[in-house]
Design a protein around this motif. Structure first.
Motif, PDB file in Angstrom:
ATOM      1  N   LYS A  80      37.351 -14.996  34.456  1.00  0.00           N
ATOM      2  CA  LYS A  80      38.781 -16.062  34.207  1.00  0.00           C
ATOM      3  C   LYS A  80      39.294 -16.717  35.014  1.00  0.00           C
ATOM      4  N   ALA A  81      38.960 -16.281  36.611  1.00  0.00           N
ATOM      5  CA  ALA A  81      39.960 -17.233  37.544  1.00  0.00           C
ATOM      6  C   ALA A  81      38.440 -18.383  38.239  1.00  0.00           C
ATOM      7  N   TYR A  82      37.256 -17.888  37.648  1.00  0.00           N
ATOM      8  CA  TYR A  82      35.831 -18.890  38.292  1.00  0.00           C
ATOM      9  C   TYR A  82      36.145 -20.690  37.911  1.00  0.00           C
ATOM     10  N   LYS A  83      37.367 -20.300  36.589  1.00  0.00           N
ATOM     11  CA  LYS A  83      37.561 -22.141  36.097  1.00  0.00           C
ATOM     12  C   LYS A  83      38.654 -22.886  37.731  1.00  0.00           C
ATOM     13  N   PHE A  84      39.013 -21.912  38.134  1.00  0.00           N
ATOM     14  CA  PHE A  84      39.789 -22.934  38.998  1.00  0.00           C
ATOM     15  C   PHE A  84      39.579 -23.288  40.440  1.00  0.00           C
ATOM     16  N   LEU A  85      38.084 -22.694  40.196  1.00  0.00           N
ATOM     17  CA  LEU A  85      37.402 -22.596  41.799  1.00  0.00           C
ATOM     18  C   LEU A  85      37.383 -24.108  41.979  1.00  0.00           C
ATOM     19  N   ASN A  86      37.554 -25.441  41.108  1.00  0.00           N
ATOM     20  CA  ASN A  86      37.397 -26.852  42.118  1.00  0.00           C
ATOM     21  C   ASN A  86      38.866 -26.950  41.143  1.00  0.00           C
ATOM     22  N   LYS A  87      39.795 -26.695  41.341  1.00  0.00           N
ATOM     23  CA  LYS A  87      41.035 -27.072  40.862  1.00  0.00           C
ATOM     24  C   LYS A  87      42.087 -26.437  41.570  1.00  0.00           C
ATOM     25  N   ASP A  88      41.871 -25.626  42.255  1.00  0.00           N
ATOM     26  CA  ASP A  88      42.960 -25.334  43.199  1.00  0.00           C
ATOM     27  C   ASP A  88      42.478 -24.460  44.157  1.00  0.00           C
ATOM     28  N   ALA A  89      41.574 -24.627  45.371  1.00  0.00           N
ATOM     29  CA  ALA A  89      40.985 -24.433  46.059  1.00  0.00           C
ATOM     30  C   ALA A  89      40.997 -23.135  46.680  1.00  0.00           C
ATOM     31  N   LYS A  90      42.498 -23.905  46.810  1.00  0.00           N
ATOM     32  CA  LYS A  90      43.631 -22.863  48.557  1.00  0.00           C
ATOM     33  C   LYS A  90      44.034 -21.378  48.260  1.00  0.00           C
ATOM     34  N   ASN A  91      44.347 -21.468  46.211  1.00  0.00           N
ATOM     35  CA  ASN A  91      44.629 -20.035  46.611  1.00  0.00           C
ATOM     36  C   ASN A  91      43.537 -19.430  44.938  1.00  0.00           C
ATOM     37  N   MET A  99      19.809   5.722  31.917  1.00  0.00           N
ATOM     38  CA  MET A  99      21.296   4.913  32.809  1.00  0.00           C
ATOM     39  C   MET A  99      21.477   3.631  32.217  1.00  0.00           C
ATOM     40  N   LYS A 100      22.366   3.413  31.787  1.00  0.00           N
ATOM     41  CA  LYS A 100      22.868   2.615  30.976  1.00  0.00           C
ATOM     42  C   LYS A 100      24.263   1.737  32.094  1.00  0.00           C
ATOM     43  N   ILE A 101      24.035   0.051  32.306  1.00  0.00           N
ATOM     44  CA  ILE A 101      24.999  -0.240  33.119  1.00  0.00           C
ATOM     45  C   ILE A 101      26.589  -1.325  31.244  1.00  0.00           C
ATOM     46  N   ILE A 102      27.087  -0.845  31.453  1.00  0.00           N
ATOM     47  CA  ILE A 102      27.987  -1.380  30.533  1.00  0.00           C
ATOM     48  C   ILE A 102      27.947  -3.161  30.965  1.00  0.00           C
ATOM     49  N   ASN A 103      28.418  -3.374  29.485  1.00  0.00           N
ATOM     50  CA  ASN A 103      29.178  -4.839  29.730  1.00  0.00           C
ATOM     51  C   ASN A 103      31.048  -4.404  29.619  1.00  0.00           C
ATOM     52  N   ALA A 104      31.682  -4.509  30.395  1.00  0.00           N
ATOM     53  CA  ALA A 104      32.800  -4.527  30.325  1.00  0.00           C
ATOM     54  C   ALA A 104      33.857  -5.490  31.273  1.00  0.00           C
ATOM     55  N   PHE A 105      33.075  -6.579  31.138  1.00  0.00           N
ATOM     56  CA  PHE A 105      33.551  -7.856  32.321  1.00  0.00           C
ATOM     57  C   PHE A 105      33.084  -8.509  30.939  1.00  0.00           C
ATOM     58  N   ASN A 106      34.127  -9.301  30.012  1.00  0.00           N
ATOM     59  CA  ASN A 106      34.147 -10.242  29.148  1.00  0.00           C
ATOM     60  C   ASN A 106      32.601 -10.276  28.421  1.00  0.00           C
ATOM     61  N   LYS A 107      32.301  -8.837  28.198  1.00  0.00           N
ATOM     62  CA  LYS A 107      31.001  -8.292  27.582  1.00  0.00           C
ATOM     63  C   LYS A 107      29.265  -8.876  27.947  1.00  0.00           C
ATOM     64  N   ARG A 108      30.454  -8.935  29.448  1.00  0.00           N
ATOM     65  CA  ARG A 108      28.926  -9.275  30.742  1.00  0.00           C
ATOM     66  C   ARG A 108      28.765  -7.867  31.836  1.00  0.00           C
ATOM     67  N   LYS A 109      28.187  -7.994  32.343  1.00  0.00           N
ATOM     68  CA  LYS A 109      28.086  -6.374  32.513  1.00  0.00           C
ATOM     69  C   LYS A 109      27.589  -6.642  34.480  1.00  0.00           C
ATOM     70  N   LEU A 110      28.503  -7.514  34.919  1.00  0.00           N
ATOM     71  CA  LEU A 110      29.148  -7.949  36.529  1.00  0.00           C
ATOM     72  C   LEU A 110      30.475  -8.927  36.204  1.00  0.00           C
ATOM     73  N   PHE A 111      30.094  -9.297  37.672  1.00  0.00           N
ATOM     74  CA  PHE A 111      31.565 -10.292  37.291  1.00  0.00           C
ATOM     75  C   PHE A 111      31.947 -10.613  38.924  1.00  0.00           C
ATOM     76  N   PRO A 112      32.648 -11.861  39.017  1.00  0.00           N
ATOM     77  CA  PRO A 112      32.343 -12.843  40.692  1.00  0.00           C
ATOM     78  C   PRO A 112      33.490 -12.152  40.987  1.00  0.00           C
ATOM     79  N   THR A 113      33.349 -12.023  41.967  1.00  0.00           N
ATOM     80  CA  THR A 113      35.067 -11.297  42.806  1.00  0.00           C
ATOM     81  C   THR A 113      35.623 -12.405  43.133  1.00  0.00           C
TER      82      THR A 113
END
Length: 474
Positions: free
Chosen positions: A29-40, A1-15
């Motif tokens: 790619k959305a992670y950087k907006f957490l402290n820039k634009d919290a409401k959106n 069983m192999k988990i593929i790294n399909a998300f920016n060369k990573r196996k997991l990604f934040p929702t």
């Protein structure tokens, strides 16, 4: 069983999903907006699935979003893109995952096993199922996350006996106890809390760090989101170190593992209380548990591992990365369901249960449980209703899910009205009602009345319209 790294060369990604004027950005790619634009920038969407606006307000969390609800009682986020529903976000995430995996594998994806918290109710399950299918993903099975982890250990690592799965992720907590033997996975008990997880630790720590600040700036949503990001990083580092020093708005702040443990201790104790309750419901002794499997990123916290060991007296299993165990088990089960063959040279049989009781409303708002929690599925129960007034030609059946004595404290799944019955004396009309739950936990109801030859089949696929009525007549 192999988990593929399909998300920016990573196996997991934040929702995480960020909404701009005409587009949305998902994952890393959305992670950087957490402290820039919290409401959106919306995170932890799992916590909002099937939750009403009233329930959300009860939790009193410092949520940096403008939230309301629509006519279907579905939560709606007001963003730069417009009003966005929870189900729309889930669809976006499913489409994103599908696209990324298809690009990585250079193959089309038509079907999947989708894992969900074990303690999701029928409404939450239906939201996930409908969102996936509207994203052109056939749902082979909705698989409980702890069960998926047990499958990974039972097939890959050849573990057997009574296995307890302690699953503490970012947004939800589940406990499942299974009996595993030679590819047979029998779920005995499932319990949990869909509003308990590592996110709560982050909220506590963010508030703690704020109160340590000197000359505190006024707390607003954007500031609190920044504190949450810092808190998550501190939490992760405190799993390896006893003291962390951070710089926040020109303040140098120390945070020790002792302080962190004191903050999260009530939540950890709550998980252990649920664990003990699950063991009691399974009618076994803690000493009979052969293995305890840790699942979810929050189980890296040393205090949690220490408390589990103190309670069960066996070292928790981490032979598979806790953040990958669920995905591995889901992959193995998908392989079995799709190809209908043995997995890892073993046969496979999954015997699941219904985690939350399903019942009907009686006079006085009493909840009569038709199918009790921890009942093996598939299953069916037959209930015979009758008229209680002379010449009565109709009545309502209200179906709820929950454990409380009163329906007001349970979740309404569906109301439907039986009309057009023959006018007879009280008690002469017999309505045979069959409640059926399939292997996915989906509820359906069949109604038969012999005099009028009434015969109806209703699938209870409620999403948000709790008060929607179905009119049935001969």
């Amino acid at each position: 069983m192999k988990i593929i790294n399909a998300f920016n060369k990573r196996k997991l990604f934040p929702t995480i999903i960020h909404f701009e004027n005409k587009k949305s950005i998902i994952g890393w790619k959305a992670y950087k907006f957490l402290n820039k634009d919290a409401k959106n920038t919306i995170t932890s969407i799992k916590r909002f699935i099937g939750v009403s606006y009233t329930e959300l307000k009860k939790n009193k969390l410092n949520i940096p979003y403008n939230i309301s609800e629509n006519s279907k009682k579905e939560l709606v986020f007001k963003t730069k893109t417009g009003k966005i529903t929870v189900s729309f976000i889930i669809k976006k995430i499913f489409k994103y995952i599908k696209k990324k995996i298809e690009k990585k594998l250079k193959k089309n994806i038509y079907a999947a096993v989708i894992t969900i918290p074990a303690y999701f109710n029928n409404i939450q399950k239906n939201i996930v199922r409908v969102s996936a299918e509207s994203s052109q993903i056939k749902v082979l099975r909705l698989l409980n996350e702890p069960t998926a982890a047990a499958i990974a250990y039972g097939l890959e690592k050849k573990r057997k006996g009574l296995i307890c799965v302690y699953d503490l992720g970012g947004g939800t907590f589940d406990i499942s106890i299974l009996k595993v033997s030679k590819g047979i996975f029998e779920v005995l008990v499932t319990k949990g809390d869909t509003s308990l997880g590592g996110d709560d630790f982050d909220y506590l720590l963010a508030n703690f760090l704020y109160f340590k600040l000197k000359n505190k700036p006024k707390l607003n949503h954007n500031l609190f989101k920044k504190l949450l990001i810092i808190a998550e990083q501190v939490k992760i580092q405190l799993s390896k170190k006893s003291l962390i020093t951070v710089k926040i708005f020109n303040n140098i702040i120390n945070c020790s593992v002792v302080e962190f443990n004191r903050l999260i201790y009530p939540y950890v104790q709550k998980t252990l209380k649920i664990l003990k309750s699950a063991v009691q419901d399974a009618n076994i002794k803690i000493s009979k548990i052969n293995d305890i499997i840790l699942v979810g990123g929050s189980t890296y916290i040393p205090l949690i591992r220490q408390k589990i060991y103190s309670l069960i007296k066996i070292k928790p299993l981490i032979l598979i990365n806790p953040t990958e165990a669920v995905a591995r088990g889901a992959g193995l089960h998908a392989n079995f369901l799709y190809y209908k063959k043995q997995v890892m040279d073993q046969p496979m049989l999954l015997l699941d249960i219904i985690p939350i009781s399903i019942g009907i409303e009686l006079l006085g708002g009493i909840m009569e449980k038709m199918i009790k929690k921890n009942t093996k599925i598939p299953t069916e129960v037959i209930k015979v209703f009758t008229t209680f007034k002379d010449y009565q030609t109709g009545f309502c059946i209200n179906i709820f899910q929950g454990e409380d004595k009163y329906v007001k404290n349970c979740i309404l799944l569906k109301k439907f009205k039986i009309q057009g019955l023959p006018a007879r004396m009280a008690g002469q009309i017999k309505i045979i009602t069959t409640f059926n739950i399939d292997v996915d936990g989906q509820l359906s109801v069949t109604i038969q009345e012999k005099i009028s030859k009434t015969n109806f089949f209703i699938k209870i696929n409620t999403m948000y319209q709790y008060n929607n009525s179905i009119n049935i007549s001969s």
